[in-house]
Motif scaffolding. Structure first.
Motif, PDB file in Angstrom:
ATOM      1  N   ASP A  10       0.790  -1.237   0.000  1.00  9.64           N
ATOM      2  CA  ASP A  10       0.000   0.000   0.000  1.00  9.64           C
ATOM      3  C   ASP A  10       0.820   1.284   0.000  1.00  9.64           C
ATOM      4  N   LEU A  11       1.892   1.323  -0.758  1.00  8.17           N
ATOM      5  CA  LEU A  11       2.692   2.553  -0.876  1.00  8.17           C
ATOM      6  C   LEU A  11       2.040   3.456  -1.923  1.00  8.17           C
ATOM      7  N   GLN A  12       0.834   3.901  -1.595  1.00  9.32           N
ATOM      8  CA  GLN A  12      -0.030   4.648  -2.516  1.00  9.32           C
ATOM      9  C   GLN A  12      -0.491   5.938  -1.842  1.00  9.32           C
ATOM     10  N   GLY A  13      -0.671   6.966  -2.631  1.00  9.46           N
ATOM     11  CA  GLY A  13      -1.045   8.265  -2.081  1.00  9.46           C
ATOM     12  C   GLY A  13      -2.299   8.243  -1.235  1.00  9.46           C
ATOM     13  N   ASP A  14      -3.335   7.543  -1.700  1.00  5.38           N
ATOM     14  CA  ASP A  14      -4.593   7.498  -0.941  1.00  5.38           C
ATOM     15  C   ASP A  14      -4.428   6.823   0.411  1.00  5.38           C
ATOM     16  N   VAL A  15      -3.378   6.013   0.571  1.00  7.38           N
ATOM     17  CA  VAL A  15      -3.117   5.335   1.841  1.00  7.38           C
ATOM     18  C   VAL A  15      -2.122   6.139   2.678  1.00  7.38           C
ATOM     19  N   VAL A  16      -0.996   6.492   2.074  1.00 11.54           N
ATOM     20  CA  VAL A  16       0.077   7.173   2.796  1.00 11.54           C
ATOM     21  C   VAL A  16      -0.363   8.532   3.320  1.00 11.54           C
ATOM     22  N   TYR A  17      -1.167   9.253   2.533  1.00  8.80           N
ATOM     23  CA  TYR A  17      -1.560  10.611   2.911  1.00  8.80           C
ATOM     24  C   TYR A  17      -2.971  10.685   3.499  1.00  8.80           C
ATOM     25  N   LEU A  18      -3.454   9.548   4.013  1.00 13.39           N
ATOM     26  CA  LEU A  18      -4.820   9.515   4.543  1.00 13.39           C
ATOM     27  C   LEU A  18      -4.988  10.392   5.775  1.00 13.39           C
ATOM     28  N   THR A  19      -4.024  10.365   6.677  1.00 13.40           N
ATOM     29  CA  THR A  19      -4.094  11.163   7.900  1.00 13.40           C
ATOM     30  C   THR A  19      -2.756  11.873   8.109  1.00 13.40           C
ATOM     31  N   PRO A  20      -2.767  12.990   8.827  1.00 19.28           N
ATOM     32  CA  PRO A  20      -1.494  13.674   9.115  1.00 19.28           C
ATOM     33  C   PRO A  20      -0.527  12.783   9.896  1.00 19.28           C
ATOM     34  N   GLU A  21      -1.060  11.948  10.788  1.00 21.02           N
ATOM     35  CA  GLU A  21      -0.204  11.054  11.577  1.00 21.02           C
ATOM     36  C   GLU A  21       0.512  10.049  10.672  1.00 21.02           C
ATOM     37  N   ARG A  22      -0.218   9.474   9.752  1.00 25.12           N
ATOM     38  CA  ARG A  22       0.376   8.483   8.856  1.00 25.12           C
ATOM     39  C   ARG A  22       1.392   9.136   7.923  1.00 25.12           C
ATOM     40  N   THR A  23       1.053  10.299   7.418  1.00 25.09           N
ATOM     41  CA  THR A  23       1.985  11.017   6.548  1.00 25.09           C
ATOM     42  C   THR A  23       3.290  11.300   7.286  1.00 25.09           C
ATOM     43  N   HIS A  49       5.280  -4.872  -5.450  1.00 28.41           N
ATOM     44  CA  HIS A  49       4.462  -3.858  -4.792  1.00 28.41           C
ATOM     45  C   HIS A  49       2.996  -4.283  -4.836  1.00 28.41           C
ATOM     46  N   LEU A  50       2.409  -4.471  -3.683  1.00 29.58           N
ATOM     47  CA  LEU A  50       0.983  -4.774  -3.613  1.00 29.58           C
ATOM     48  C   LEU A  50       0.216  -3.462  -3.697  1.00 29.58           C
ATOM     49  N   GLN A  51      -0.655  -3.378  -4.687  1.00 27.93           N
ATOM     50  CA  GLN A  51      -1.423  -2.158  -4.951  1.00 27.93           C
ATOM     51  C   GLN A  51      -2.877  -2.418  -4.600  1.00 27.93           C
ATOM     52  N   LEU A  52      -3.323  -1.791  -3.519  1.00 26.71           N
ATOM     53  CA  LEU A  52      -4.705  -1.965  -3.084  1.00 26.71           C
ATOM     54  C   LEU A  52      -5.652  -1.194  -3.995  1.00 26.71           C
ATOM     55  N   ILE A  53      -6.583  -1.918  -4.584  1.00 25.40           N
ATOM     56  CA  ILE A  53      -7.622  -1.315  -5.425  1.00 25.40           C
ATOM     57  C   ILE A  53      -8.971  -1.694  -4.834  1.00 25.40           C
ATOM     58  N   ASN A  54      -9.768  -0.687  -4.486  1.00 30.97           N
ATOM     59  CA  ASN A  54     -11.097  -0.942  -3.937  1.00 30.97           C
ATOM     60  C   ASN A  54     -12.083  -1.253  -5.063  1.00 30.97           C
ATOM     61  N   LEU A  55     -12.851  -2.307  -4.883  1.00 28.33           N
ATOM     62  CA  LEU A  55     -13.895  -2.645  -5.841  1.00 28.33           C
ATOM     63  C   LEU A  55     -15.183  -1.940  -5.441  1.00 28.33           C
ATOM     64  N   PRO A  56     -15.889  -1.351  -6.399  1.00 27.94           N
ATOM     65  CA  PRO A  56     -17.089  -0.574  -6.073  1.00 27.94           C
ATOM     66  C   PRO A  56     -18.159  -1.353  -5.321  1.00 27.94           C
ATOM     67  N   ASP A  57     -18.211  -2.678  -5.527  1.00 21.53           N
ATOM     68  CA  ASP A  57     -19.249  -3.476  -4.872  1.00 21.53           C
ATOM     69  C   ASP A  57     -18.783  -4.094  -3.552  1.00 21.53           C
ATOM     70  N   ASP A  58     -17.609  -3.690  -3.061  1.00 20.02           N
ATOM     71  CA  ASP A  58     -17.096  -4.223  -1.805  1.00 20.02           C
ATOM     72  C   ASP A  58     -17.734  -3.481  -0.632  1.00 20.02           C
ATOM     73  N   ARG A  64     -14.587   7.731   1.711  1.00 21.44           N
ATOM     74  CA  ARG A  64     -14.294   9.062   2.233  1.00 21.44           C
ATOM     75  C   ARG A  64     -15.546   9.642   2.882  1.00 21.44           C
ATOM     76  N   ALA A  65     -15.361  10.737   3.606  1.00 20.59           N
ATOM     77  CA  ALA A  65     -16.487  11.386   4.285  1.00 20.59           C
ATOM     78  C   ALA A  65     -17.574  11.805   3.300  1.00 20.59           C
ATOM     79  N   ASP A  66     -17.175  12.137   2.065  1.00 21.26           N
ATOM     80  CA  ASP A  66     -18.171  12.553   1.063  1.00 21.26           C
ATOM     81  C   ASP A  66     -18.808  11.369   0.338  1.00 21.26           C
ATOM     82  N   GLU A  76      -4.640   8.728  -9.617  1.00 22.18           N
ATOM     83  CA  GLU A  76      -3.364   9.140  -9.042  1.00 22.18           C
ATOM     84  C   GLU A  76      -3.196   8.615  -7.622  1.00 22.18           C
ATOM     85  N   GLY A  77      -4.271   8.633  -6.848  1.00 25.50           N
ATOM     86  CA  GLY A  77      -4.193   8.189  -5.460  1.00 25.50           C
ATOM     87  C   GLY A  77      -3.935   6.706  -5.295  1.00 25.50           C
TER      88      GLY A  77
END
Length: 196
Positions: A10-23, A49-58, A64-66, A76-77
């Motif tokens: 999960d060395l991916q932007g959507d994971v690494v930059y999820l929270t200020p603590e993790r960043t 590199h394992l790349q986590l991809i979320n499936l829409p039906d999972d 995200r909050a929105d 990109e994320g």
């Protein structure tokens, strides 16, 4: 002993930059982590590199909050961060926390004659732990470099490392791993305790 592979999680932007603590913890870990990957590549070991991809039906995918779904294919994320990529690296899609659950990883490793995996990435108590355990279940010799795994909270990381060391992996510093490779030419299997 067969080949050695390094696995990142999960060395991916959507994971690494999820929270200020993790960043922040990833920023601290990144120079040492990248140096370790480079040293393993220099010794001829492939990085997967394992790349986590979320499936829409999972139904279990975190949104995200929105309400939008992060980690979508070709966004990109979801891309592996370029700082961690090297020539000859292999990217393997996963849709769950474990890199072995319904992925091509095991087949790829078997085709290359890999018997030992060095599991790295984030988060330690989730993706690293489940990937390491699944590797162990499949008969791999599992090593975890303590400074190349990351969690938002140090307590979560330390608890997971203790669990891994007590059950299915050799936990060592990245320096110890490199020194072991250089002196022994391999990473020995964890000594399994025998029952009385």
């Amino acid at each position: 002993m067969g080949k050695i592979a390094v696995i990142t999680n999960d060395l991916q932007g959507d994971v690494v930059y999820l929270t200020p603590e993790r960043t922040a913890v990833m920023t601290d870990a990144q120079p040492h982590y990248i140096a370790f990957l480079d040293e393993m590549r220099r010794r001829g070991h492939t990085v997967y590199h394992l790349q986590l991809i979320n499936l829409p039906d999972d139904p279990n995918a975190n949104r995200r909050a929105d309400g939008t779904l992060p980690l979508q294919r070709e966004t990109e994320g979801a891309a592996i961060l370029s700082a961690f990529l090297g020539e000859g690296d292999v990217v393997v899609e996963k849709n769950k926390d474990s890199g072995f659950y319904e992925t091509k990883l095991h087949d790829l490793l078997q085709a290359e004659g890999v018997e030992t995996v060095v599991v790295t990435g984030l988060q330690t108590q989730i993706c690293v732990q489940t990937t390491a355990a699944d590797a162990f279940f499949r008969g791999y010799n599992v090593w975890v470099p303590a400074e190349c795994v990351v969690s938002d909270k140090a307590a979560d990381r330390d608890r997971s490392l203790a669990w891994l060391a007590g059950y299915c992996a050799t936990v060592a510093s990245s320096k110890e791993i490199l020194e072991t490779l250089d002196t022994k030419g391999e990473l020995p299997r964890m000594v399994v305790k025998t029952l009385p």
